[in-house]
Enzyme design. Structure first.
Site, PDB file in Angstrom:
ATOM      1  N   SER A  50     -10.268   0.452   7.403  1.00 31.17           N
ATOM      2  CA  SER A  50      -9.669   0.526   5.619  1.00 31.17           C
ATOM      3  C   SER A  50      -9.147  -1.002   5.079  1.00 31.17           C
ATOM      4  O   SER A  50      -8.930  -0.681   3.755  1.00 31.17           O
ATOM      5  CB  SER A  50      -9.268   1.632   5.293  1.00 31.17           C
ATOM      6  OG  SER A  50      -9.586   2.824   6.060  1.00 31.17           O
TER       7      SER A  50
ATOM      8  N   LYS B   4       1.072  -1.390  -0.345  1.00 35.89           N
ATOM      9  CA  LYS B   4      -0.661  -0.278   0.265  1.00 35.89           C
ATOM     10  C   LYS B   4       0.740   1.409   0.215  1.00 35.89           C
ATOM     11  O   LYS B   4       1.996   1.647   1.052  1.00 35.89           O
ATOM     12  CB  LYS B   4      -0.927  -0.370   1.126  1.00 35.89           C
ATOM     13  CG  LYS B   4      -1.774   1.058   1.323  1.00 35.89           C
ATOM     14  CD  LYS B   4      -2.921   1.322   2.144  1.00 35.89           C
ATOM     15  CE  LYS B   4      -4.398   2.409   2.830  1.00 35.89           C
ATOM     16  NZ  LYS B   4      -5.102   1.961   3.719  1.00 35.89           N
TER      17      LYS B   4
ATOM     18  N   SER C  43      -9.965   2.810   2.687  1.00 33.05           N
ATOM     19  CA  SER C  43      -9.240   3.244   1.443  1.00 33.05           C
ATOM     20  C   SER C  43      -8.090   2.431   1.204  1.00 33.05           C
ATOM     21  O   SER C  43      -7.440   2.538   0.247  1.00 33.05           O
ATOM     22  CB  SER C  43      -8.166   4.212   2.199  1.00 33.05           C
ATOM     23  OG  SER C  43      -7.211   3.446   3.199  1.00 33.05           O
TER      24      SER C  43
END
Length: 491
Positions: A181, A78, A157
Site C-alpha cells: 500500500s 495518512k 491504500s
C-alpha cells in the site's frame, strides 16, 4: 524562481536553514496548493493552522540557531495515524468524527523533528483496497490523466498520499504498507515510497488492519527525501511489542549510488507468462542500470512466490476480522441503536452501517478461515506457507544483496475499471505481497512511462534491516532513469 511547492523535502529543509525563504512562506504556499487541489479529494481533513504554527516555530528556531531535522517542512499524514485533537477516521464511517486524545508514535516523532501537518490524507477504508475507491469520503483522483482524459486511480491504500505528493500538495507524506500500500501507489503516480523492515517504525497509534503485516513508511518524490523522512519516523517504541529495539541508521548520510561489489538478484518467478511487455522491458532496463552502477546480476529462485497472494488473502483478512471486532458501537466510533433493539441488534446494526463493502468482505473471509472447522485447513496452512516464503528470501540473499522486480503488473488503471471484480483488484499486489509476508524492506522508484504516458515503477527488496542497501540501490536506479515527468495541472 522555482515555485516553493516544486521543491523537494531536502530543498525545503536546506532553503529554510540558509534563509532563502521562510518556513511560513513554504506553509502558505502548500496551504494554497491543498485548497486548489480539492478536486483530487486527496485530503479528508485540512489543517492549515497546524502547518503555519509549525512554520512559525521553525522560523523562530532558525533565528535562535536551533533548527531541527525537519524544521520548515510541512507534511501530509495518512488518516490512519492518530493525531491528537484532529479527526482520525481510517476513511470509514465507523470512525467519522473520532478525535483522538493522543498522538501516534510516528506522527509524534515527526512533530518533534520540527515538521508541520497540512492535513489528513484519504485512503482506502481501514487501508483495505488497491485503488482508493473504498473510502467513505469518496475516491481519490490521480493527478495523472489516462487515455481520452479518463480519471485514474492513484493506487491504494495510500492513494491520498501518492496523489498529494505527485500533485505537489505536499512535499512528502506518511503511508502504511500491509501488502503493497506504499509501493503500488508510488508506482502509479511516479513517486518513490519505502516500506521498512517490519518493526522498524512503531505501529502504536496506527489504526490496525493486519497486525503482523502493517508497517508505517515514507513517501516522497525522491529517494533522498524518503531517507530523510524514514530516519525521522523510525525507532524503538516500548508501547509497541513488535517494535525493534535497534538504533536507527543515518540513512541520508549513508546514501551512495555506487553498487560496486554488490550483487542484485533477479527472481525468475516474477516473470510469469503473460507479463505486460512494457513492464518486462522496464525491468530489463533496470537490470542494465544497476549493472552500470557497478552491480553484478544473478538469477535467483523464490519457488513459493506463486502461493504468496493466496497466503496473504488468508492471513490479512483473518487478522482484520480480529482487529475490527472492537468496532461494535460500545466504546467509541459509530453507534447504531434502533428503537427497542438489544445488544446483539446494536452490534449488527452498527457494523452493517459503519463498514463498507470491501471491509465487510474481508471480515467475512477472515471470520471464515478462523472458524473452528476451517482454522487448520486455511489459516494454519497459510502461516506455514508464509514461513516457506520467508525462507526462500533468506536463501536468495545468500547469493545477492538486493532483489530487483517490477512494482506493479501494469500502469494505473481507470477508476471503476476493476471495482466490480475483487479478484482482479487483488492481483495488483502480486509483486509486493511476498516482501510484506517476509517482513522485508522494499521500495518503489519511478523508472519510466508507459506508451500512454503513465508512470511505471521498479521495486528493490532488501535483507531484513538493510534499508540503507535498499535506498542505495533505489538511488542508483533513480539517477539512471532520470524520471522527471509530472502530471499536467488540471485541477
Amino acid at each position: 524562481m522555482t515555485e516553493l511547492t516544486d521543491l523537494t523535502l531536502a530543498e525545503i529543509r536546506d532553503g529554510v536553514a540558509r534563509g532563502g525563504f521562510s518556513a511560513r512562506e513554504v506553509a502558505q504556499a502548500f496551504n494554497a496548493a491543498v485548497e486548489a487541489g480539492r478536486p483530487l479529494n486527496a485530503y479528508i481533513v485540512e489543517t492549515p493552522e497546524k502547518a503555519l504554527e509549525a512554520a512559525d516555530a521553525a522560523d523562530k528556531a532558525r533565528a535562535a540557531g536551533d533548527l531541527k531535522p525537519l524544521s520548515g517542512v510541512p507534511l501530509g499524514m495518512k488518516d490512519l495515524f492518530c493525531t491528537e485533537g484532529v479527526q482520525t477516521s481510517a476513511a470509514s464511517r465507523m470512525l467519522e468524527g473520532f478525535t483522538p486524545t493522543y498522538e501516534s508514535t510516528v506522527s509524534a516523532k515527526l512533530w518533534q523533528a520540527g515538521a508541520g501537518m497540512l492535513g489528513k490524507l484519504n485512503l482506502d477504508q481501514f487501508a483495505m483496497g488497491s485503488s482508493n475507491e473504498t473510502s467513505h469520503f469518496g475516491n481519490v483522483v490521480s493527478p495523472w490523466k489516462g487515455k481520452d482524459g479518463k480519471e485514474l486511480t492513484p493506487g491504494g491504500s495510500s492513494g491520498g498520499s501518492s496523489a498529494a505528493i505527485a500533485a505537489r500538495l505536499c512535499p512528502a507524506a506518511t503511508g502504511t504498507d500491509t501488502g503493497g500500500s506504499i509501493r503500488q501507489p508510488a508506482a502509479f503516480t511516479g513517486i518513490a515510497g519505502i516500506k521498512p523492515t517490519y518493526g522498524r517504525c512503531s505501529r502504536w497509534g496506527v489504526v490496525a488492519f493486519a497486525s503482523s503485516l502493517d508497517q508505517p513508511g515514507a513517501m516522497a518524490r525522491t529517494v533522498r527525501d524518503n531517507a530523510i523522512l524514514l530516519e525521522a519516523m523510525a525507532g524503538f517504541d516500548p508501547k509497541d511489542a513488535t517494535s525493534l529495539d535497534l538504533a536507527v541508521p543515518q540513512l541520508e548520510a549513508g546514501l551512495s549510488s555506487s553498487l560496486k561489489g554488490k550483487k542484485v538478484g533477479i527472481p525468475k518467478e516474477y516473470r510469469p507468462d503473460g507479463l505486460n511487455a512494457e513492464i518486462a522491458a522496464l525491468w530489463d532496463r533496470g537490470v542494465e542500470w544497476l549493472k552500470d552502477a557497478g552491480a553484478d546480476v544473478v538469477e535467483v529462485s523464490l519457488p513459493h512466490t506463486r502461493y504468496a497472494l493466496a497466503t496473504y488473502y488468508i492471513i490479512a483478512p483473518a487478522e482484520a476480522s480480529s482487529n475490527l471486532a472492537r468496532y461494535d458501537g460500545v466504546r467509541y466510533g459509530l453507534r447504531d441503536l434502533p428503537d427497542g433493539a438489544g445488544l446483539q441488534d446494536m452490534y449488527a446494526a452498527t457494523r452493517a452501517a459503519g463498514f463498507g463493502d470491501e471491509v465487510k468482505r474481508r471480515i467475512l473471509i477472515g471470520t471464515y478461515v478462523l472458524s473452528a472447522g476451517f482454522y487448520d485447513a486455511y489459516y494454519t496452512q497459510a502461516c506455514k506457507v508464509r514461513t516457506l516464503i520467508a525462507r526462500d528470501f533468506a536463501q536468495a540473499f545468500e547469493q545477492c544483496d538486493v532483489l530487483l522486480t517490477p512494482t506493479a503488473p501494469s500502469a494505473a488503471f481507470a477508476l471503476g475499471e476493476k471495482k466490480a471484480d475483487p479478484l482482479e483488484m487483488y492481483l495488483n499486489d502480486v509483486f509486493t505481497v511476498p516482501a510484506s509476508l517476509a517482513g522485508l524492506p522494499a521500495m518503489s522508484v519511478p523508472g519510466g512511462l508507459s506508451s500512454e504516458g503513465l508512470p511505471l515503477g521498479l521495486q528493490i527488496i532488501g535483507r531484513p534491516l538493510d534499508e540503507q542497501g535498499v535506498l542505495n540501490a533505489a538511488l542508483a536506479l533513480e539517477e539512471r532513469a532520470g524520471f522527471a515527468a509530472r502530471p499536467e495541472k488540471w485541477w
